[in-house]
Write a protein that holds these residues in place. Structure first.
Motif, short mmCIF file in Angstrom:
data_model
loop_
_atom_site.label_atom_id
_atom_site.label_comp_id
_atom_site.label_asym_id
_atom_site.label_seq_id
_atom_site.Cartn_x
_atom_site.Cartn_y
_atom_site.Cartn_z
N THR A 57 50.75 37.08 37.23
CA THR A 57 52.11 36.92 36.71
C THR A 57 53.08 37.99 37.21
OG1 THR A 57 51.22 37.87 34.68
CG2 THR A 57 51.65 35.53 34.67
N VAL A 69 52.74 33.82 40.41
CA VAL A 69 54.08 33.76 39.84
C VAL A 69 54.84 35.01 40.33
CG1 VAL A 69 55.40 33.62 37.68
CG2 VAL A 69 53.06 32.71 37.78
N ALA A 128 54.52 27.21 36.05
CA ALA A 128 54.86 28.60 36.42
C ALA A 128 56.32 28.63 36.84
CB ALA A 128 53.96 29.05 37.57
N ASP A 142 59.97 30.75 37.86
CA ASP A 142 60.49 31.93 38.56
C ASP A 142 61.65 32.50 37.75
OD1 ASP A 142 61.61 33.78 40.26
OD2 ASP A 142 61.49 32.50 42.04
#
Ligand SMILES: [Fe+2]
Ligand SMILES: [Fe+2]
Length: 272
Positions: free
Chosen positions: A57, A90, A133, A135
């Motif tokens: 992440t 991510v 996921a 952004d």
């Protein structure tokens, strides 16, 4: 005692956040991000922990260098091959969006990597479980934003329910941190995310960024903030960010009953 036949996880996810790899191997005196990551992965191996998914992440390369992403891809692919795991990357505020897209997602055409400078939003499946996921990065800034394109993407994906529900992953937490500078760098306008996931099949929102573990809620949905792989934040230093040596991963068990999250502390290298 667990009931007979109790299965801890229908899906076992290991979350690794804030890896901050550097080209020199060192981030600060005594902080070696690559070594910390490898030590954590070895620990999983020795313990017989075989994830279904490795979820990374954000803040994967401290300065967004291609060589760091290549190194990371090699390390994680090797670990994932051993356990048959899927891999989800991510981006975080330390990452370079275009380099990340090119080196980690093979971004030369449409699809998860895509082309151009827009946000990297992806949907992955593991059986009936969906992982979306998002952004949350803003190029050149440390705080997070989910722009209209990203929230529209999420809303559209959630329009169809997943058989085993959905995990939403993003770098910037939509909940505060007790460390003021981190709170100022969290996700802006978290109520916009709250409104999109309200009433959906989202079971948990998972994040990184603060380098300390935290649990909160967004509406009625749990939010987990993972500690970091590279180094940890001292949560007793509330006015100034103070990093301390340490490495931890998160273990997310998604059984039929709901998510259970535990921290996997990675002991420091044995002296001598
Ligand atoms: Fe970070
Ligand atoms: Fe970050």
């Amino acid at each position: 005692m667990f009931p007979e036949g109790f299965a801890l996880a229908a899906c076992l996810m290991v979350q690794i956040s804030d890896v901050h790899l550097t080209t020199t191997g060192s981030l600060a005196p005594g902080v070696r991000p690559g070594d910390n990551l490898l030590r954590g992965l070895r620990l999983l191996d020795v313990a017989g922990i075989r994830p279904d998914i490795f979820l990374l992440t954000g803040d994967l390369a401290d300065r967004g260098e291609a060589a760091c992403y290549d190194n990371l891809a090699r390390i994680i692919a090797d670990a994932a091959t051993r356990s048959g795991a899927g891999i989800i990357y991510v981006p975080g505020n330390h990452d370079d969006r275009d380099t990340f897209r090119r080196q980690l997602l093979g971004g030369t055409g449409p699809g998860p990597g895509g082309t151009g400078g827009g946000p990297i939003n992806q949907t992955h499946w593991r059986g009936g479980l969906r992982i979306i996921a998002l952004d949350s990065t803003v190029p050149g800034e440390d705080h997070g934003v989910l722009d209209d394109q990203t929230l529209g993407y999420l809303k559209s994906e959630l329009g169809t329910a997943a058989p085993e529900g959905t995990v939403v992953a993003l770098h910037h937490p939509p909940i505060p941190s007790p460390i003021r500078p981190m709170a100022e760098m969290s996700l802006r306008d978290p109520e916009r995310l709250r409104d999109v996931i309200a009433g959906s099949d989202v079971r948990i929102v998972v994040c990184g960024h603060t380098h300390h573990a935290a649990l909160g809620t967004l509406g009625s949905i749990p939010v987990w903030v993972s500690p970091a792989s590279a180094y940890l934040a001292d949560t007793t230093s509330t006015q100034v960010f103070h990093g301390v040596p340490g490495t931890a991963f998160s273990r997310i068990d998604l059984s039929g009953d709901g998510p259970m999250v535990t921290v996997i502390p990675v002991p420091p290298e044995a002296a001598g």
